[in-house]
Write an enzyme that holds these catalytic residues in place. Structure first.
Site, mmCIF file in Angstrom:
data_model
loop_
_atom_site.group_PDB
_atom_site.id
_atom_site.type_symbol
_atom_site.label_atom_id
_atom_site.label_comp_id
_atom_site.label_asym_id
_atom_site.label_seq_id
_atom_site.Cartn_x
_atom_site.Cartn_y
_atom_site.Cartn_z
ATOM 1 C CE LYS A 97 -3.855 1.781 0.018
ATOM 2 N NZ LYS A 97 -3.510 2.738 -1.034
ATOM 3 C CE LYS A 133 4.613 7.614 -2.121
ATOM 4 N NZ LYS A 133 4.010 8.007 -0.875
ATOM 5 N N GLY A 172 -2.791 8.217 -4.632
ATOM 6 C CA GLY A 172 -2.186 9.303 -5.192
ATOM 7 C C GLY A 172 -0.949 9.712 -4.332
ATOM 8 C CG ASP A 173 3.173 10.922 -2.924
ATOM 9 O OD1 ASP A 173 2.705 10.618 -1.667
ATOM 10 O OD2 ASP A 173 4.001 11.720 -3.488
ATOM 11 C CB THR A 217 -2.651 13.645 3.871
ATOM 12 O OG1 THR A 217 -2.670 12.658 2.865
ATOM 13 C CG2 THR A 217 -1.056 13.706 4.291
HETATM 14 N N1 GLU Z 1 0.987 8.878 -0.816
HETATM 15 C C1 GLU Z 1 0.222 9.089 0.444
HETATM 16 C C2 GLU Z 1 1.417 8.630 1.616
HETATM 17 O O1 GLU Z 1 2.459 9.084 1.441
HETATM 18 C C3 GLU Z 1 -0.838 8.183 0.644
HETATM 19 C C4 GLU Z 1 -0.684 6.678 0.132
HETATM 20 C C5 GLU Z 1 -1.890 5.878 0.191
HETATM 21 O O2 GLU Z 1 -2.938 6.350 0.506
HETATM 22 O O3 GLU Z 1 -1.689 4.819 -0.158
HETATM 23 O O4 GLU Z 1 1.415 8.076 2.690
#
Ligand code: GLU
Length: 452
Positions: A97, A133, A172-173, A217
């Site tokens: 994840k 990631k 997303g990121d 977030t």
């Molecule tokens: N990209 C976000 C993080 O750095 C969310 C990752 C997600 O929801 O899987 O945690």
């Protein structure tokens, strides 16, 4: 970096030296590994079985790394080739994840540092999710919707074979928001002929997405700051807050800071920052950055008391609380000193690894409450796990229920980090606390599941 390791047992030092030797051109990955190894020394002292069981040697090596070609055709008919990545770091606690980042700075080092951090962050949420990631060096900035769609379709045409609700669940990121997630999900659905809601999080709320995921977030980082202050019998009420960035994390950190009675006064992008002593107007910021996809100076141009500062970062602005929410290594030691000189009380990281090791040492040395990203920004991925639960049970929770759950998860994350720091003799050190609490959970599971 190597100097601080001399205080560690030879076995840990060797692990880090192997990481450096094996990954010589990956400074961000080395930085992230170093930070964890240094801070979990007390855990290893207390649990020799983690060292004997080879947990460290295994945890610094991703279970799987995928790199692939992403060819697509731009609006002018020219062929473009980008590189795609997915680093599946650990599935010991659950399916892989973690988000996808589309930004020109993306390379293997960045993806691996993010994937490595994600293992411990996700463990800290207690929600049964592994760490991964991915992303690409593709830059969505200035691209038409049609170009972004073609890129996303090509990207997913390769990545789909590695995903699935029980295998790997991206989100997303930076550079991957609602538009990109829609195109990526659509292509997965077409190729696999499955509407598999649980294979992606951050989906639109009309088609399987969770309420509050967009806000999570940023909201979570502010909740974390609130928890740190609460321990010292303070609240956010009446405090001045600086936020860097102007993406999803920053916008909703600003939004929540307002709601909790604080005044957020800054936002930024790669061109510079704006300072607005009246407090940042969230609607205008969203209009400029999300609708118009314009530079941040546009915000200052439309607000009477706002000022744009070209090519600088917002840490020189006097505030009580800082929430770095842009990107890695955006707050260095001299920025930290400026914050300290101006009387900052708390820093909560909305981004991943935004503070350099020198900045963290300076802030902690000055007694500033410091919430590292692994804990402070865990609200995003935690709400992704809530989205997975809703998808699996075909339920939809309301905004207020979801926000209540997020708030209670952030309190649990805070308390787990606080408690672990105390237990290992580093009271108040959230870096030691977050790393130790996350690491313990992963290490116990790895031992239980054998050498795999
Ligand atoms: N990209 C976000 C993080 O750095 C969310 C990752 C997600 O929801 O899987 O945690």
């Amino acid at each position: 970096m190597t100097e601080t390791l001399t205080a560690l047992p030879a076995s840990v030092r060797e692990v880090f030296q192997t990481v450096v030797a094996r990954n010589p051109h990956e400074p961000e990955f080395q930085q992230a590994v170093h930070e964890v190894l240094v801070s979990i020394a007390p855990v290893l002292d207390e649990h020799p079985q983690f060292v004997d069981g080879g947990i460290l040697e295994r945890i610094v090596e991703p279970e799987r790394q995928i790199m692939f070609r992403v060819p697509w055709v731009d609006d002018a008919g020219r062929l473009q080739v980008n590189r795609g990545y997915r680093v599946q770091f650990s599935s010991v606690l659950g399916p892989y994840k973690g988000g996808l980042r589309f930004h020109p700075s993306v390379n293997l080092s960045i993806v691996k540092f993010l994937g490595f951090e994600q293992i411990f962050k996700n463990a800290l949420t207690g929600q049964g999710i592994g760490g991964a990631k991915g992303g690409s060096d593709f830059d969505p900035h200035g691209r038409s919707d049609a170009e972004v769609m073609r890129f996303c379709q090509s990207f997913m045409s390769e990545l789909y074979r590695h995903l699935g609700e029980h295998t790997d669940v991206p989100a997303g990121d930076i550079g991957v928001g609602a538009r990109e997630i829609g195109y990526l999900f659509g292509q997965y659905r077409k190729i696999t002929n499955r509407h598999e809601s649980g294979m992606f999080t951050g989906k639109g709320v009309q088609w399987g997405g969770a309420e509050v995921r967009t806000e999570a977030t940023g909201y979570g980082a502010v909740f974390f700051a609130e928890e740190m202050l609460r321990i010292h019998r303070r609240s956010l009420e009446g405090l001045r807050v600086s936020v860097s960035g102007s993406g999803n994390v920053a916008i909703y950190a600003i939004d929540k800071a307002w709601q909790l009675g604080a005044t957020p006064v800054t936002a930024s992008d790669s061109s510079g920052y704006v300072v607005d002593d009246d407090g940042i107007d969230v609607a205008l910021l969203r209009q400029v950055k999300e609708q118009e996809r314009a530079r941040i100076s546009e915000y200052a141009a439309r607000r009477p008391n706002a000022r744009f500062v070209d090519g600088a970062r917002p840490w020189e602005v006097p505030v009580d609380v800082a929430i770095p929410s842009a990107t890695q290594n955006e707050l260095d030691e001299s920025d930290a000193r400026a914050l300290i000189d101006n009387g900052v009380r708390a820093v909560a990281e909305g981004a991943n690894m935004p503070s350099t090791p020198g900045a963290v040492a300076a802030l902690q040395g000055a007694g500033v409450l410091f919430g590292p990203g692994k804990a402070a920004n865990a609200g995003g991925v935690a709400t992704s796990a809530l989205e997975m639960s809703q998808n699996a049970s075909r339920q939809r929770w309301s905004f207020s229920d979801s926000e209540r759950k997020l708030r209670s998860i952030m309190k649990d994350v805070h308390d787990a980090a606080f408690e672990a720091a105390d237990r290992y003799g580093h009271g108040g050190d959230y870096v030691v606390g977050a790393n130790s609490a996350g690491f313990e959970r992963v290490a116990h599971a790895m031992l239980a599941q054998g050498v795999i």
